[in-house]
Motif scaffolding. Structure first.
Motif, PDB file in Angstrom:
ATOM      1  N   PRO A 170      54.438 -51.552  56.039  1.00  7.46           N
ATOM      2  CA  PRO A 170      55.334 -51.644  57.242  1.00  7.46           C
ATOM      3  C   PRO A 170      55.882 -53.192  57.380  1.00  7.46           C
ATOM      4  CG  PRO A 170      53.060 -51.378  58.034  1.00  7.46           C
ATOM      5  CD  PRO A 170      53.124 -51.198  56.540  1.00  7.46           C
ATOM      6  N   CYS A 171      57.040 -53.339  58.017  1.00  8.79           N
ATOM      7  CA  CYS A 171      57.476 -54.715  58.084  1.00  8.79           C
ATOM      8  C   CYS A 171      58.376 -54.856  59.630  1.00  8.79           C
ATOM      9  CB  CYS A 171      58.685 -54.801  57.277  1.00  8.79           C
ATOM     10  SG  CYS A 171      59.993 -53.900  56.807  1.00  8.79           S
ATOM     11  N   ALA A 172      58.326 -53.786  60.257  1.00 11.36           N
ATOM     12  CA  ALA A 172      58.601 -53.764  61.806  1.00 11.36           C
ATOM     13  C   ALA A 172      58.117 -52.512  62.484  1.00 11.36           C
ATOM     14  CB  ALA A 172      60.153 -53.793  61.739  1.00 11.36           C
ATOM     15  N   LEU A 182      58.509 -46.688  62.731  1.00 12.71           N
ATOM     16  CA  LEU A 182      58.100 -47.973  61.644  1.00 12.71           C
ATOM     17  C   LEU A 182      59.363 -48.169  60.756  1.00 12.71           C
ATOM     18  CD1 LEU A 182      54.660 -46.746  60.728  1.00 12.71           C
ATOM     19  CD2 LEU A 182      55.046 -48.701  62.135  1.00 12.71           C
ATOM     20  N   ALA A 183      59.351 -49.413  60.303  1.00  8.83           N
ATOM     21  CA  ALA A 183      60.463 -49.773  59.080  1.00  8.83           C
ATOM     22  C   ALA A 183      59.543 -50.140  57.885  1.00  8.83           C
ATOM     23  CB  ALA A 183      61.223 -50.718  59.546  1.00  8.83           C
ATOM     24  N   LEU A 184      59.470 -49.068  56.852  1.00 10.11           N
ATOM     25  CA  LEU A 184      58.625 -49.430  55.613  1.00 10.11           C
ATOM     26  C   LEU A 184      59.786 -50.336  54.928  1.00 10.11           C
ATOM     27  CD1 LEU A 184      57.041 -46.143  55.388  1.00 10.11           C
ATOM     28  CD2 LEU A 184      56.042 -48.219  56.597  1.00 10.11           C
ATOM     29  N   SER A 185      59.303 -50.534  53.740  1.00  8.16           N
ATOM     30  CA  SER A 185      59.915 -51.263  52.596  1.00  8.16           C
ATOM     31  C   SER A 185      61.495 -50.458  52.302  1.00  8.16           C
ATOM     32  CB  SER A 185      59.192 -51.776  51.572  1.00  8.16           C
ATOM     33  OG  SER A 185      58.636 -50.458  50.828  1.00  8.16           O
ATOM     34  N   THR A 186      61.280 -49.244  52.209  1.00  9.21           N
ATOM     35  CA  THR A 186      62.443 -48.212  51.953  1.00  9.21           C
ATOM     36  C   THR A 186      62.926 -47.181  52.855  1.00  9.21           C
ATOM     37  OG1 THR A 186      60.796 -46.801  50.812  1.00  9.21           O
ATOM     38  CG2 THR A 186      61.624 -48.777  49.437  1.00  9.21           C
ATOM     39  N   GLN A 187      62.180 -47.201  53.892  1.00  5.03           N
ATOM     40  CA  GLN A 187      62.709 -46.263  55.045  1.00  5.03           C
ATOM     41  C   GLN A 187      62.280 -46.427  56.259  1.00  5.03           C
ATOM     42  OE1 GLN A 187      61.463 -42.275  53.471  1.00  5.03           O
ATOM     43  NE2 GLN A 187      59.281 -42.760  54.215  1.00  5.03           N
ATOM     44  N   SER A 206      64.901 -52.955  52.968  1.00  4.20           N
ATOM     45  CA  SER A 206      64.359 -54.149  53.844  1.00  4.20           C
ATOM     46  C   SER A 206      64.712 -55.322  52.997  1.00  4.20           C
ATOM     47  CB  SER A 206      62.962 -53.960  54.140  1.00  4.20           C
ATOM     48  OG  SER A 206      61.981 -53.946  52.991  1.00  4.20           O
ATOM     49  N   GLU A 207      64.679 -55.291  51.796  1.00  6.08           N
ATOM     50  CA  GLU A 207      65.035 -56.846  51.039  1.00  6.08           C
ATOM     51  C   GLU A 207      66.311 -57.180  51.167  1.00  6.08           C
ATOM     52  OE1 GLU A 207      64.122 -55.893  47.026  1.00  6.08           O
ATOM     53  OE2 GLU A 207      61.751 -55.735  47.449  1.00  6.08           O
ATOM     54  N   ALA A 225      70.951 -48.689  60.486  1.00  4.70           N
ATOM     55  CA  ALA A 225      70.859 -47.684  59.364  1.00  4.70           C
ATOM     56  C   ALA A 225      71.946 -48.210  58.347  1.00  4.70           C
ATOM     57  CB  ALA A 225      71.476 -46.404  59.889  1.00  4.70           C
ATOM     58  N   PRO A 226      71.783 -47.697  57.144  1.00  2.00           N
ATOM     59  CA  PRO A 226      72.715 -48.252  56.117  1.00  2.00           C
ATOM     60  C   PRO A 226      74.225 -48.131  56.436  1.00  2.00           C
ATOM     61  CG  PRO A 226      70.972 -46.807  55.089  1.00  2.00           C
ATOM     62  CD  PRO A 226      70.694 -46.971  56.630  1.00  2.00           C
TER      63      PRO A 226
END
Length: 856
Positions: A170-172, A182-187, A206-207, A225-226
């Motif tokens: 998780p990054c956020a 949660l914001a993971l690296s991909t979703q 997230s990158e 969101a994208p």
């Protein structure tokens, strides 16, 4: 569809924060009430006091006082600050370590147990499940493991209570109750740390850009969101709001209901959560922090801090209304309902609805305007006051301040367009007609009804009379001149009548009928006046105008008296009645009306004549004869004995004869007709009239009675004159078929010649011979029928006739219970009694006899 919702106000200038140190940058901020905390890249925490002030334009400005600053002793930036006001602590993230410092002194908590190491990020649970008010629940992202840890922060320590594994790093994170967003690296995902239930939301890289996970309400989150969309998601992973379309480079977001504020590289954008439209854009260079603190939105560039101050809600709504953006204004009002105290919201909402109604009224959108007026509980006089002269002069109404609209009056609104004026007047007629009987007219019914009357009169509206004929509150002082101005004299009379001024009403209506005033409202106004007087409760007015009405038309004018109610005690004069004796006396100079009134008393009211002295006098007045008055109709309703008493000493012989006829006293009636009136045709007509629809024997007895009157042998010989003899002869010769010839011959004087009675005798002989021959024919036919029946009987005896209980009679359809029967032609057996009834009913002899009588 822009609206000015916020203003960007400086809070902490660069010089106050860092002086001339060019390399110092702002890394994080925290605001708690008036206290602002700023963390910098040189490991300092600065404490400021913000004081709010209102400007002359009603906006906010800030004065800032720097209270303290503290170096944390590291060479790392301060990454995050969160205030725990209940504990008087600030939770600090610096160098991957969470620590707790004092909110006032900025000194670290002495205990070493108030630290968490290896932290990538953390968040405070603003909806904690722990009921302890003296601890703060936080969610911590591990810098090296795929876990989220739940800690309880106390004044001097922190305590781990839960650790939850995640599918990815998780990054956020944002926390509400048991739910982790949660914001993971991909979703993005939703995780319930109590049950372990997880719900994937949508993919996100997230990158490429910084993820945004923002709690905006109970179990609801805002995510980047994208595609440059701001997506809403609740704890169940469902989006109940439409997304907002912001830029791809958004780096921070906040919610100040009903707006979503987003920060990108060069701008602050403000979208509405109600319709998702972009409402405002503010230029903001070098910004990298955007956070909301208890409804206060704070931004920071690398060098300074600003507050995004929302414009007062009413000002925003008024700007929308000024631009005629009614739907947006109403939607904004409804959207902030939950953020405003109920009482204040109701006042605000009603006023905005009223303003919206006037805007749509000015655009001729009458249906929408009416709905907003009704829902906003508009004082209807606000609308009436736009129409010149409609409000009564005595009205105490004053327009609302500040005003609900910018129109001076209807002429100002229409700008000389008369079609628009007329359409507005038609709308007001409809609207007033709907609200006059509702709560919307409470306390101002007089103003409403008077305005409605004026509009009806001016527009020649068909409902004017309905208004005045029903309960109303029209002011006479204002309404009367207006009705006169528009020549509505009949309506004015109704208004006078409603206000108890019947005399003024009648005077006005009489002038219209006489042609002194012109009003075509009612072509039957004369008949209306007569009807009005017929039910008028003021006898003085009845007598005042009765002569005028009778002079115009006696047959109609007399209805003034015939329509008036008569009580049980018909002699006694009541308050609202006129005495019939007085009426009879008064009508003496109007003979036709008098006759109609007498007929009304007798036929309509079924009165006893002797109860009225005046009527008795009329009966005994010599100038009235049977030709002036329909006595025969009166007799059908009067007591016959009373009538005879009244006529006993009068010369009304025909009427007396008619009364005797009604009493079946035919001898007395014929005696009057023959000996007193000497009207022999009337005597014959009397016999025909009385014997109509009676059997021949009654008719014969009546004519014999008349003949007996002509030839009455009890009278002196001198009385039976030649005139009576000739009348008797004519009677016999004209109606000879009615008389019994034998009885007539017994009555006739011996000295009469046969030549006088030749027509009578000839008809009598022909009748006698016809009867004799008819009898002979009938006898012959009966004998023939008898012979034929005997023949058929003998013929039927030759062959047996079978009957049984299963076989029915064709005449009555009942079965045979005994062997006795007779046969019809063809050998059909029937009951004996059925055959006898048929013979009597359908005997050929009877039919033939009837036919022979017809031919004769």
């Amino acid at each position: 569809m822009s609206v000015k919702a916020f203003e960007l106000v400086p809070a902490v200038e660069r010089e106050l924060l860092m002086g001339d140190k060019a390399r110092i940058n702002i890394e994080c901020i925290e605001c708690c009430g008036k206290h602002l905390y700023v963390g910098t890249n040189d490991c300092f925490i600065h404490h400021f006091l913000l004081e709010e002030h209102a400007t002359t334009k009603g906006m906010l400005s800030y004065t800032v006082q720097k209270l303290l600053f503290k170096y944390l002793g590291l060479k790392k930036p301060v990454e995050a600050l969160k205030a725990a006001s209940a504990l008087e602590r600030i939770i600090v993230l610096c160098d991957a370590t969470v620590s707790v410092i004092d909110m006032i002194t900025l000194e670290p908590v002495p205990s070493g147990g108030a630290k968490i190491k290896g932290v990538a990020a953390f968040c405070v649970n603003e909806n904690p499940v722990n009921g302890d008010p003296f601890c703060v629940e936080i969610g911590v992202l591990s810098a090296r493991r795929r876990t989220v840890q739940i800690y309880m922060v106390y004044e001097d320590r922190v305590q781990l209570v839960k650790e939850v594994n995640t599918p990815g790093q998780p990054c956020a994170v944002s926390l509400d109750g048991y739910f982790l967003c949660l914001a993971l690296s991909t979703q993005y995902m939703i995780l319930n740390y109590s049950t372990g239930a997880a719900q994937d939301l949508f993919p996100y890289d997230s990158e490429e850009r910084k993820p945004i996970v923002k709690r905006i309400g109970r179990e609801e989150f805002l995510l980047a969101a994208p595609g440059g969309l701001g997506m809403f998601a609740n704890a169940e992973g469902i989006s109940q709001r439409a997304p907002v379309n912001w830029s791809e480079s958004v780096m921070g977001a906040a919610v100040c209901f009903p707006y979503v504020v987003a920060l990108d590289e060069g701008f602050v954008t403000i979208h509405s959560m109600l319709d998702q439209q972009l409402k405002q854009t503010l230029s903001f260079r070098d910004g990298h922090i955007l956070q909301d603190f208890e409804g206060k939105v704070v931004l920071a560039s690398t060098k300074a801090v600003y507050v995004l101050v929302p414009l007062p809600l009413e000002r925003q709504i008024q700007e929308l209304l000024a631009g005629h953006r009614v739907e947006e204004a109403l939607a904004l009002t409804e959207g902030v309902r939950r953020n405003i105290p109920k009482d204040k919201f109701q006042i605000l909402h009603k006023r905005i609805l009223q303003q919206a109604g006037f805007i749509q009224f000015g655009q001729l959108q009458f249906l929408e305007a009416k709905e907003h007026f009704r829902t906003g509980q508009l004082d209807v006089r606000e609308l009436i006051s736009l129409y010149p002269l409609l409000l009564p002069a005595s009205s105490s109404f004053a327009r609302c301040h500040p005003p609900l609209h910018g129109f001076a009056d209807l002429n100002h609104l229409a700008q000389g367009d008369q079609d628009k004026v007329q359409r507005c007047k038609r709308f007001l007629i409809t609207y007033l007609g709907e609200v006059r009987s509702t709560e919307g007219a409470n306390g101002c019914r007089e103003d409403v009804d008077t305005a409605l009357l004026k509009l009806y009169a001016e527009q020649d509206h068909e409902s004017l009379l309905d208004l005045l004929a029903s309960p109303n509150a029209c002011l006479l002082a204002d309404s009367a001149p207006w009705l006169e101005k528009h020549h509505k004299y009949f309506a004015l009379g109704l208004l006078y009548h409603y206000n108890g001024q019947d005399s003024a009403a009648l005077q006005l209506w009489v002038q219209v009928v006489n042609g002194d005033l012109q009003d075509s409202t009612r072509s039957d106004l004369y008949e209306y006046i007569v009807d009005f007087l017929g039910f008028c409760s003021n006898p003085d007015l009845v007598w005042k105008y009765a002569d005028w009405a009778l002079q115009r038309d006696q047959t109609i004018g007399v209805q003034i008296f015939t329509r008036r109610p008569v009580g049980q005690d018909q002699v006694k004069e009541q308050k609202d009645q006129v005495n019939p004796d007085d009426v009879i006396t008064y009508l003496g100079k109007h003979s036709q009306a008098l006759l109609l009134y007498l007929e009304h008393l007798v036929l309509g009211r079924r009165i006893q004549v002797r109860t009225y002295t005046g009527l008795q006098n009329i009966f005994h007045t010599p100038r009235f004869t049977s030709l002036n008055f329909p006595w025969c109709l009166v007799f059908t309703a009067l007591s016959l004995s009373v009538c005879l008493c009244l006529f006993e000493c009068d010369q009304l012989f025909l009427e007396r004869a008619t009364l005797h006829g009604k009493l079946e006293e035919h001898d007395k009636a014929l005696h009057i007709l023959v000996h007193q009136l000497k009207d022999f045709p009337a005597a014959e007509a009397y016999c025909v009239w009385c014997s109509a629809s009676r059997d021949p024997a009654y008719q014969q007895s009546l004519f014999h009675l008349l003949l007996g009157v002509y030839l009455d042998r009890d009278l002196p010989s001198s009385t039976v004159t030649g005139e009576l003899e000739m009348a008797a002869v004519d009677l016999l010769n004209r109606h000879g078929e009615v008389f019994d010839a034998v009885r007539v011959l017994d009555l006739l004087p011996e000295g009469w010649s046969l030549q006088l009675l030749r027509p009578f005798l000839g008809r009598a002989l022909r009748g006698s011979m016809h009867a004799c021959r008819t009898s002979q024919v009938a006898l012959g036919l009966a004998r023939s029928e008898n012979i034929q029946l005997q023949h058929d009987r003998l013929k039927q005896r030759r062959s047996p006739v079978l009957v049984s209980q299963k076989k029915g009679c064709v005449l009555c359809h009942n079965t045979f219970s005994e062997p006795d029967c007779v046969c019809l032609p063809g050998g059909v057996p029937v009951h004996t009694h059925c055959a006898a009834q048929r013979v009597v009913r359908d005997s050929p002899t009877r039919r033939q006899l009837a036919n022979s009588n017809n031919h004769t």
